[in-house]
Scaffold this motif. Structure first.
Motif, PDB file in Angstrom:
ATOM      1  N   HIS A 350      40.050  40.504  17.824  1.00 54.77           N
ATOM      2  CA  HIS A 350      39.370  41.425  16.922  1.00 54.77           C
ATOM      3  C   HIS A 350      39.065  42.763  17.584  1.00 54.77           C
ATOM      4  N   VAL A 351      38.842  42.736  18.899  1.00 54.54           N
ATOM      5  CA  VAL A 351      38.528  43.999  19.593  1.00 54.54           C
ATOM      6  C   VAL A 351      39.771  44.602  20.239  1.00 54.54           C
ATOM      7  N   GLY A 352      40.935  44.012  19.980  1.00 55.21           N
ATOM      8  CA  GLY A 352      42.179  44.582  20.474  1.00 55.21           C
ATOM      9  C   GLY A 352      42.648  44.066  21.815  1.00 55.21           C
ATOM     10  N   ASN A 353      41.972  43.039  22.362  1.00 53.37           N
ATOM     11  CA  ASN A 353      42.406  42.454  23.641  1.00 53.37           C
ATOM     12  C   ASN A 353      43.458  41.376  23.355  1.00 53.37           C
ATOM     13  N   VAL A 354      44.659  41.808  22.988  1.00 53.95           N
ATOM     14  CA  VAL A 354      45.678  40.877  22.503  1.00 53.95           C
ATOM     15  C   VAL A 354      46.091  39.878  23.580  1.00 53.95           C
ATOM     16  N   VAL A 355      46.307  40.340  24.785  1.00 59.37           N
ATOM     17  CA  VAL A 355      46.742  39.445  25.863  1.00 59.37           C
ATOM     18  C   VAL A 355      45.685  38.364  26.117  1.00 59.37           C
ATOM     19  N   SER A 356      44.411  38.780  26.182  1.00 64.14           N
ATOM     20  CA  SER A 356      43.327  37.808  26.383  1.00 64.14           C
ATOM     21  C   SER A 356      43.245  36.838  25.217  1.00 64.14           C
ATOM     22  N   ALA A 357      43.480  37.333  24.001  1.00 65.83           N
ATOM     23  CA  ALA A 357      43.441  36.473  22.818  1.00 65.83           C
ATOM     24  C   ALA A 357      44.533  35.418  22.892  1.00 65.83           C
ATOM     25  N   LEU A 358      45.760  35.836  23.251  1.00 64.03           N
ATOM     26  CA  LEU A 358      46.870  34.890  23.365  1.00 64.03           C
ATOM     27  C   LEU A 358      46.584  33.833  24.428  1.00 64.03           C
ATOM     28  N   GLU A 359      45.998  34.256  25.536  1.00 62.40           N
ATOM     29  CA  GLU A 359      45.653  33.314  26.606  1.00 62.40           C
ATOM     30  C   GLU A 359      44.615  32.306  26.122  1.00 62.40           C
ATOM     31  N   ALA A 360      43.648  32.783  25.342  1.00 64.25           N
ATOM     32  CA  ALA A 360      42.598  31.888  24.842  1.00 64.25           C
ATOM     33  C   ALA A 360      43.172  30.876  23.858  1.00 64.25           C
ATOM     34  N   PHE A 361      44.037  31.316  22.947  1.00 63.17           N
ATOM     35  CA  PHE A 361      44.623  30.385  21.985  1.00 63.17           C
ATOM     36  C   PHE A 361      45.553  29.381  22.675  1.00 63.17           C
ATOM     37  N   GLU A 362      46.269  29.853  23.693  1.00 60.74           N
ATOM     38  CA  GLU A 362      47.121  28.925  24.446  1.00 60.74           C
ATOM     39  C   GLU A 362      46.262  27.843  25.099  1.00 60.74           C
ATOM     40  N   LYS A 363      45.112  28.254  25.657  1.00 64.72           N
ATOM     41  CA  LYS A 363      44.207  27.289  26.281  1.00 64.72           C
ATOM     42  C   LYS A 363      43.633  26.342  25.229  1.00 64.72           C
ATOM     43  N   ALA A 364      43.328  26.865  24.036  1.00 65.59           N
ATOM     44  CA  ALA A 364      42.782  26.021  22.963  1.00 65.59           C
ATOM     45  C   ALA A 364      43.757  24.915  22.592  1.00 65.59           C
ATOM     46  N   THR A 365      45.043  25.264  22.486  1.00 69.36           N
ATOM     47  CA  THR A 365      46.040  24.255  22.114  1.00 69.36           C
ATOM     48  C   THR A 365      46.318  23.289  23.258  1.00 69.36           C
ATOM     49  N   GLU A 366      46.078  23.756  24.474  1.00 68.56           N
ATOM     50  CA  GLU A 366      46.275  22.887  25.639  1.00 68.56           C
ATOM     51  C   GLU A 366      45.210  21.802  25.695  1.00 68.56           C
ATOM     52  N   VAL A 367      43.945  22.183  25.465  1.00 61.82           N
ATOM     53  CA  VAL A 367      42.852  21.204  25.584  1.00 61.82           C
ATOM     54  C   VAL A 367      42.661  20.399  24.301  1.00 61.82           C
ATOM     55  N   ALA A 368      43.100  20.949  23.161  1.00 66.34           N
ATOM     56  CA  ALA A 368      42.917  20.246  21.888  1.00 66.34           C
ATOM     57  C   ALA A 368      44.152  20.457  21.009  1.00 66.34           C
ATOM     58  N   PRO A 369      45.279  19.844  21.379  1.00 67.71           N
ATOM     59  CA  PRO A 369      46.526  20.076  20.631  1.00 67.71           C
ATOM     60  C   PRO A 369      46.468  19.608  19.190  1.00 67.71           C
ATOM     61  N   GLU A 371      44.036  20.214  17.108  1.00 73.33           N
ATOM     62  CA  GLU A 371      43.306  21.157  16.262  1.00 73.33           C
ATOM     63  C   GLU A 371      44.259  22.244  15.764  1.00 73.33           C
ATOM     64  N   VAL A 372      44.565  22.166  14.486  1.00 74.48           N
ATOM     65  CA  VAL A 372      45.628  22.973  13.891  1.00 74.48           C
ATOM     66  C   VAL A 372      45.342  24.465  13.930  1.00 74.48           C
ATOM     67  N   GLN A 373      44.088  24.863  13.683  1.00 77.82           N
ATOM     68  CA  GLN A 373      43.794  26.276  13.479  1.00 77.82           C
ATOM     69  C   GLN A 373      44.153  27.136  14.677  1.00 77.82           C
ATOM     70  N   HIS A 397      54.129  23.333  15.068  1.00 74.84           N
ATOM     71  CA  HIS A 397      53.220  22.308  15.604  1.00 74.84           C
ATOM     72  C   HIS A 397      52.196  21.914  14.547  1.00 74.84           C
ATOM     73  N   ALA A 398      51.679  22.898  13.818  1.00 75.75           N
ATOM     74  CA  ALA A 398      50.716  22.606  12.757  1.00 75.75           C
ATOM     75  C   ALA A 398      51.368  21.763  11.671  1.00 75.75           C
ATOM     76  N   VAL A 399      52.622  22.068  11.342  1.00 77.79           N
ATOM     77  CA  VAL A 399      53.357  21.294  10.340  1.00 77.79           C
ATOM     78  C   VAL A 399      53.551  19.853  10.799  1.00 77.79           C
ATOM     79  N   GLU A 400      53.876  19.692  12.072  1.00 79.41           N
ATOM     80  CA  GLU A 400      54.091  18.340  12.607  1.00 79.41           C
ATOM     81  C   GLU A 400      52.803  17.525  12.596  1.00 79.41           C
ATOM     82  N   LEU A 401      51.693  18.205  12.867  1.00 82.31           N
ATOM     83  CA  LEU A 401      50.407  17.511  12.879  1.00 82.31           C
ATOM     84  C   LEU A 401      49.936  17.174  11.473  1.00 82.31           C
TER      85      LEU A 401
END
Length: 465
Positions: A350-369, A371-373, A397-401
């Motif tokens: 939301h604040v334009g930190n795209v790289v940090s956002a991508l890293e956070a979402f990658e981590k989210a899917t790593e620890v909780a694969p 969770e579809v959102q 991945h969301a479709v498969e889940l």
């Protein structure tokens, strides 16, 4: 019933006194029964290091107590030090070979090791000597449950509760076994019998409330918990569960009132304060929500839920930059939460930190694969950046889940179209339309440019009901 609560309060007072003496390096002197209560308190709350510390202090004062030697062996087993536990209990067996606790302790060691058949044999041997021992039935329940023999586990948990109804862990484990074996409905009479036998037992009503709560019949659960607190106004756990029940019913003001009674006067817990903050958050009353989250953090700076709650409040107020600090602290304290990482990703994006956002979402899917959102949000950023193929691969991945969720098929269709993979896109669109035709408007809500594709519109018209 009042004797039960007076005993519980006395034990807590003794535990606090023990901890104060340790912290101030004062000499620790208690009678044997007090030490037994301290050790039992720590074991029940799975604080095994503290339980061992209490055992050592007690044995320093009562070095020849068989009961304390047995306690120490059991605590060592629960900490995973099986060799020392066996050495200790073998020593006790030479001193008192007929003691039923020798077999019980060996059973606990076997349960912890995963040798469930041998554990059951030891516990049964203990029951032959003392058939009315509720703790042996409870341990048999744990052994059978760990062995995934849930019906046998439930049988022994029930017998344990008949002998001692105030074993809250026993109630929780019984309900878990009944739920996993799909037998909750048929056990209504078991829990109601306790209140029928003693209508003035706060514990009986509390246990019945737990039963109705697990069955998601919240009106009945609230009624049962309410009886418990009417009978015993300082039954703090019952106030807590009544509050939780109100939360499930979205009765947040009633929940706040009960959470405020879920601890002794002037002794709030970090959990209660955080829960009150969350209730105010649900009511969208940001200032009191912030105040209670802040109080929880003051009481326990390691409380990740309160840090996360602060971030949610700021996010809801559109204060994205400020929310990032609190979300980062939450993931620092508890990095295994997909929800925390996803919230951080949303704020960073939301604040334009795209790289940090991508890293956070990658981590989210790593620890909780599961969770579809997180997959969806991650893919949306990639789509916005023009990485259509990667976005399509992620949302798959969301479709498969959730293969029956049309929403994700529509998103995947749009990503595939953007990537020029028309055959795959139309196949996904056919699946989505078959699942939920009406939801096809989402396709144009998210991607209005697709309205300009006549072939797409013709395919949609073919599925019109």
């Amino acid at each position: 019933m009042s004797e039960h609560f007076e005993h519980h309060r006395a034990v807590l007072d003794t535990v606090r006194r023990f901890e104060r003496m340790l912290n101030s390096n004062e000499p620790v002197f208690f009678d044997l029964e007090d030490f037994e209560n301290i050790i039992d308190h720590y074991v029940t709350s799975t604080q095994f290091d503290k339980a061992l510390q209490a055992c050592e202090a007690a044995l320093g004062q009562y070095p020849f107590s068989t009961e304390l030697l047995i306690d120490r062996a059991q605590v060592m087993a629960m900490r995973g030090d099986y060799q020392e536990a066996e050495r200790q209990i073998n020593h006790v067996a030479t001193l008192d070979p007929t003691n039923a606790d020798v077999a019980v302790t060996r059973g606990i060691i076997c349960t912890q090791r995963g040798d469930f058949a041998q554990a059951v044999e030891f516990f049964q041997a203990g029951l032959e000597k003392e058939p009315e021992r509720e703790d042996i039935h409870f341990n048999l329940g744990l052994a059978y449950q760990s062995w995934q023999k849930f019906k046998s586990a439930a049988k022994h948990y029930k017998q344990s509760l008949r002998l001692q109804p105030d074993n809250e862990t026993g109630v929780q484990e019984l309900l878990h076994c009944l739920a996993i074996s799909d037998r909750l409905d048929e056990h209504e009479d078991f829990f109601k019998r306790f209140t029928d036998d003693d209508p003035y037992s706060a514990i009986a009503w509390y246990n019945l409330g737990q039963y109705w709560y697990r069955r998601e019949q919240y009106d009945k659960a609230a009624e049962a918990f309410d009886y418990a607190v009417v009978i015993s106004a300082d039954f703090y756990d019952a106030h807590h569960w009544l509050a939780d029940t109100f939360v499930c019913q979205e009765k947040y003001r009633e929940a706040i009132a009960e959470f405020e009674q879920s601890y002794p006067p002037n002794e709030p817990t970090d959990e209660a304060l955080c829960n009150i903050g969350e209730c105010y958050e649900k009511l969208r009353e940001w200032e009191p929500a912030r105040k209670f989250y802040h109080k929880a953090i003051e009481l326990n700076p390691q409380m990740d839920e309160a840090w996360f709650g602060q971030g949610v409040i700021l996010q809801e107020q559109g204060r994205w930059f400020e929310s990032i600090h609190f979300f980062r602290k939450a993931v620092e304290l508890y990095g295994d939460s997909g929800e925390y990482w996803s919230a951080l990703g949303m704020a960073e994006n939301h604040v334009g930190n795209v790289v940090s956002a991508l890293e956070a979402f990658e981590k989210a899917t790593e620890v909780a694969p599961e969770e579809v959102q997180a997959w969806v949000n991650w893919s949306a950023i990639l789509y916005e950046q023009g990485h259509f193929g990667e976005a399509a691969d992620l949302v798959r991945h969301a479709v498969e889940l959730h293969p029956l969720e049309s929403h994700f098929h529509y998103m995947l269709c749009a990503y595939l179209l953007a990537d020029g993979r028309l055959r795959e896109a139309y196949a996904e669109l056919e699946t989505a339309l078959s699942l939920n035709y009406e939801q096809h408007s989402l396709l144009f809500d998210y991607f209005p440019e697709l309205r300009q594709q006549p072939a797409l519109q013709r395919l949609i018209d073919q599925f019109r009901p």
